[in-house]
Design a protein around this motif. Sequence first.
Motif, PDB file in Angstrom:
ATOM      1  N   ASP A  88       0.817  -1.210   0.000  1.00  0.00           N
ATOM      2  CA  ASP A  88       0.000   0.000   0.000  1.00  0.00           C
ATOM      3  C   ASP A  88       0.857   1.268   0.000  1.00  0.00           C
ATOM      4  O   ASP A  88       0.347   2.369   0.191  1.00  0.00           O
ATOM      5  CB  ASP A  88      -0.977   0.011   1.179  1.00  0.00           C
ATOM      6  CG  ASP A  88      -0.279  -0.095   2.535  1.00  0.00           C
ATOM      7  OD1 ASP A  88       0.955   0.061   2.608  1.00  0.00           O
ATOM      8  OD2 ASP A  88      -0.987  -0.355   3.524  1.00  0.00           O
ATOM      9  N   MET A 121      -9.008   7.707   4.278  1.00  0.00           N
ATOM     10  CA  MET A 121     -10.324   8.077   3.759  1.00  0.00           C
ATOM     11  C   MET A 121     -10.208   9.067   2.601  1.00  0.00           C
ATOM     12  O   MET A 121     -11.013  10.013   2.486  1.00  0.00           O
ATOM     13  CB  MET A 121     -11.212   8.650   4.876  1.00  0.00           C
ATOM     14  CG  MET A 121     -11.666   7.613   5.881  1.00  0.00           C
ATOM     15  SD  MET A 121     -12.822   8.303   7.093  1.00  0.00           S
ATOM     16  CE  MET A 121     -13.544   6.803   7.764  1.00  0.00           C
ATOM     17  N   TYR A 170      -0.959   4.539   1.371  1.00  0.00           N
ATOM     18  CA  TYR A 170      -2.412   4.407   1.322  1.00  0.00           C
ATOM     19  C   TYR A 170      -2.842   3.167   2.102  1.00  0.00           C
ATOM     20  O   TYR A 170      -3.230   2.158   1.520  1.00  0.00           O
ATOM     21  CB  TYR A 170      -2.885   4.303  -0.125  1.00  0.00           C
ATOM     22  CG  TYR A 170      -2.664   5.554  -0.945  1.00  0.00           C
ATOM     23  CD1 TYR A 170      -3.629   6.549  -1.008  1.00  0.00           C
ATOM     24  CD2 TYR A 170      -1.472   5.737  -1.650  1.00  0.00           C
ATOM     25  CE1 TYR A 170      -3.426   7.700  -1.758  1.00  0.00           C
ATOM     26  CE2 TYR A 170      -1.262   6.886  -2.401  1.00  0.00           C
ATOM     27  CZ  TYR A 170      -2.236   7.862  -2.447  1.00  0.00           C
ATOM     28  OH  TYR A 170      -2.028   9.006  -3.191  1.00  0.00           O
ATOM     29  N   TYR A 172      -5.423   2.828   3.960  1.00  0.00           N
ATOM     30  CA  TYR A 172      -6.880   2.727   4.119  1.00  0.00           C
ATOM     31  C   TYR A 172      -7.516   2.203   2.838  1.00  0.00           C
ATOM     32  O   TYR A 172      -7.444   2.845   1.788  1.00  0.00           O
ATOM     33  CB  TYR A 172      -7.462   4.091   4.473  1.00  0.00           C
ATOM     34  CG  TYR A 172      -8.966   4.081   4.683  1.00  0.00           C
ATOM     35  CD1 TYR A 172      -9.500   3.816   5.937  1.00  0.00           C
ATOM     36  CD2 TYR A 172      -9.844   4.321   3.636  1.00  0.00           C
ATOM     37  CE1 TYR A 172     -10.876   3.796   6.140  1.00  0.00           C
ATOM     38  CE2 TYR A 172     -11.218   4.312   3.822  1.00  0.00           C
ATOM     39  CZ  TYR A 172     -11.723   4.049   5.085  1.00  0.00           C
ATOM     40  OH  TYR A 172     -13.077   4.030   5.288  1.00  0.00           O
ATOM     41  N   LYS A 173      -8.143   1.016   2.910  1.00  0.00           N
ATOM     42  CA  LYS A 173      -8.961   0.492   1.809  1.00  0.00           C
ATOM     43  C   LYS A 173     -10.432   0.777   2.096  1.00  0.00           C
ATOM     44  O   LYS A 173     -11.157   1.294   1.277  1.00  0.00           O
ATOM     45  CB  LYS A 173      -8.749  -1.012   1.656  1.00  0.00           C
ATOM     46  CG  LYS A 173      -7.347  -1.416   1.226  1.00  0.00           C
ATOM     47  CD  LYS A 173      -7.226  -2.934   1.152  1.00  0.00           C
ATOM     48  CE  LYS A 173      -5.822  -3.360   0.792  1.00  0.00           C
ATOM     49  NZ  LYS A 173      -5.678  -4.846   0.812  1.00  0.00           N
ATOM     50  N   ASN A 174     -10.866   0.392   3.276  1.00  0.00           N
ATOM     51  CA  ASN A 174     -12.196   0.706   3.791  1.00  0.00           C
ATOM     52  C   ASN A 174     -12.099   0.634   5.307  1.00  0.00           C
ATOM     53  O   ASN A 174     -11.087   0.183   5.858  1.00  0.00           O
ATOM     54  CB  ASN A 174     -13.258  -0.250   3.239  1.00  0.00           C
ATOM     55  CG  ASN A 174     -12.907  -1.712   3.487  1.00  0.00           C
ATOM     56  OD1 ASN A 174     -12.807  -2.156   4.631  1.00  0.00           O
ATOM     57  ND2 ASN A 174     -12.693  -2.474   2.402  1.00  0.00           N
ATOM     58  N   PHE A 175     -13.158   1.082   5.982  1.00  0.00           N
ATOM     59  CA  PHE A 175     -13.061   1.191   7.437  1.00  0.00           C
ATOM     60  C   PHE A 175     -12.867  -0.162   8.106  1.00  0.00           C
ATOM     61  O   PHE A 175     -12.075  -0.302   9.040  1.00  0.00           O
ATOM     62  CB  PHE A 175     -14.300   1.875   8.010  1.00  0.00           C
ATOM     63  CG  PHE A 175     -14.149   2.215   9.475  1.00  0.00           C
ATOM     64  CD1 PHE A 175     -13.449   3.339   9.864  1.00  0.00           C
ATOM     65  CD2 PHE A 175     -14.675   1.382  10.458  1.00  0.00           C
ATOM     66  CE1 PHE A 175     -13.278   3.643  11.213  1.00  0.00           C
ATOM     67  CE2 PHE A 175     -14.519   1.680  11.799  1.00  0.00           C
ATOM     68  CZ  PHE A 175     -13.817   2.816  12.175  1.00  0.00           C
ATOM     69  N   ASP A 176     -13.581  -1.185   7.634  1.00  0.00           N
ATOM     70  CA  ASP A 176     -13.464  -2.511   8.240  1.00  0.00           C
ATOM     71  C   ASP A 176     -12.051  -3.055   8.076  1.00  0.00           C
ATOM     72  O   ASP A 176     -11.502  -3.669   8.997  1.00  0.00           O
ATOM     73  CB  ASP A 176     -14.476  -3.478   7.616  1.00  0.00           C
ATOM     74  CG  ASP A 176     -15.901  -3.212   8.073  1.00  0.00           C
ATOM     75  OD1 ASP A 176     -16.062  -2.558   9.125  1.00  0.00           O
ATOM     76  OD2 ASP A 176     -16.841  -3.645   7.385  1.00  0.00           O
ATOM     77  N   ASN A 177     -11.461  -2.850   6.901  1.00  0.00           N
ATOM     78  CA  ASN A 177     -10.106  -3.322   6.664  1.00  0.00           C
ATOM     79  C   ASN A 177      -9.116  -2.617   7.585  1.00  0.00           C
ATOM     80  O   ASN A 177      -8.231  -3.259   8.168  1.00  0.00           O
ATOM     81  CB  ASN A 177      -9.725  -3.092   5.197  1.00  0.00           C
ATOM     82  CG  ASN A 177      -8.278  -3.412   4.910  1.00  0.00           C
ATOM     83  OD1 ASN A 177      -7.422  -2.533   4.927  1.00  0.00           O
ATOM     84  ND2 ASN A 177      -7.985  -4.679   4.644  1.00  0.00           N
ATOM     85  N   TYR A 178      -9.272  -1.309   7.743  1.00  0.00           N
ATOM     86  CA  TYR A 178      -8.357  -0.557   8.611  1.00  0.00           C
ATOM     87  C   TYR A 178      -8.524  -0.987  10.062  1.00  0.00           C
ATOM     88  O   TYR A 178      -7.540  -1.177  10.786  1.00  0.00           O
ATOM     89  CB  TYR A 178      -8.616   0.945   8.470  1.00  0.00           C
ATOM     90  CG  TYR A 178      -7.546   1.808   9.092  1.00  0.00           C
ATOM     91  CD1 TYR A 178      -6.361   2.071   8.410  1.00  0.00           C
ATOM     92  CD2 TYR A 178      -7.704   2.350  10.359  1.00  0.00           C
ATOM     93  CE1 TYR A 178      -5.371   2.862   8.975  1.00  0.00           C
ATOM     94  CE2 TYR A 178      -6.723   3.141  10.934  1.00  0.00           C
ATOM     95  CZ  TYR A 178      -5.554   3.387  10.239  1.00  0.00           C
ATOM     96  OH  TYR A 178      -4.556   4.166  10.812  1.00  0.00           O
ATOM     97  N   ASN A 179      -9.766  -1.174  10.478  1.00  0.00           N
ATOM     98  CA  ASN A 179     -10.039  -1.608  11.849  1.00  0.00           C
ATOM     99  C   ASN A 179      -9.504  -3.012  12.104  1.00  0.00           C
ATOM    100  O   ASN A 179      -8.990  -3.305  13.193  1.00  0.00           O
ATOM    101  CB  ASN A 179     -11.538  -1.564  12.117  1.00  0.00           C
ATOM    102  CG  ASN A 179     -11.868  -1.626  13.596  1.00  0.00           C
ATOM    103  OD1 ASN A 179     -11.271  -0.930  14.401  1.00  0.00           O
ATOM    104  ND2 ASN A 179     -12.815  -2.472  13.948  1.00  0.00           N
ATOM    105  N   GLU A 228     -11.524  13.438   9.703  1.00  0.00           N
ATOM    106  CA  GLU A 228     -10.610  12.304   9.552  1.00  0.00           C
ATOM    107  C   GLU A 228      -9.620  12.256  10.708  1.00  0.00           C
ATOM    108  O   GLU A 228      -9.262  11.173  11.183  1.00  0.00           O
ATOM    109  CB  GLU A 228      -9.859  12.397   8.222  1.00  0.00           C
ATOM    110  CG  GLU A 228     -10.719  12.187   6.996  1.00  0.00           C
ATOM    111  CD  GLU A 228     -11.408  13.447   6.518  1.00  0.00           C
ATOM    112  OE1 GLU A 228     -12.135  13.388   5.515  1.00  0.00           O
ATOM    113  OE2 GLU A 228     -11.204  14.509   7.159  1.00  0.00           O
TER     114      GLU A 228
END
Length: 255
Positions: A88, A121, A170, A172-179, A228
């Motif tokens: 990433d 984001m 980068y 961050y792909k989506n919030f669930d992935n980051y979490n 953010e």
Amino acid sequence: MSENNAIPKITALAITFNEEVNVKRYVESLSFADEILFVDSISSDATIEIAKNCGVKVMERKFTNFSEQRNYAISQAKNDWIVFFDLDEILTKELENEIQETVANPGENVAFFVKRNFFFMGRHIHFGGWQSDKAVRLFNKKFCQYNGLVHEEVKANGSIGILKNKLNHYSYKNFDNYNDKLNLYSKLQAENLYNKKRKPNAYHFIFRPLYRFLWQYFFRLGILDGKEGFILAYVHAFSVFKRYLQLWMLYRKID
């Protein structure tokens, strides 16, 4: 050019897990490397297939922790000079050129930091601690290895320089992935504390997460990154709470 004056060859390493969307871009950005090798943590998507089609050497290894995965990858590299970027992280052409020039003439340094622009984001995050973000991404494997279960660092037997050009990060792909990534980090940090026989108490559950939020959002000016900045401070503070919750669960043998 004589053999003794030949430019040293470079191996590009990466540890991967379900990175199919990033593989082609990563390989293209590392086209200057003489060898590209992935250590894959048994991906369930097309990461391995795409990588092999791009000419990458892929080795599958069950994930234990970040340092062990990275050190195993280093042990498989043919060349002494290593670039170890995450998939990433996007290199600029200027950084690629600087890496090649540095390997040709490293001076007394055995490793080099690369500064990073962090994106979350869809926004470039300027504060919250990321304004000084950097990581060792270029090194000579004869003098370096990784330590630490999570947020692993290169330990160098020699001096470490810093490159002028930055890369774009980068994560961050989506919030669930980051979490999910933060949850993994919390789990590995809890295991590390458990191995050191550290026991959690009220201070860890209440004040450590609060301090993390205040440090990131106010002291390191995350407030200036808008919503953010707040979201980042909040989820990272919660990951600190999760670390000690998982440590507490380890002592009580709770899954």
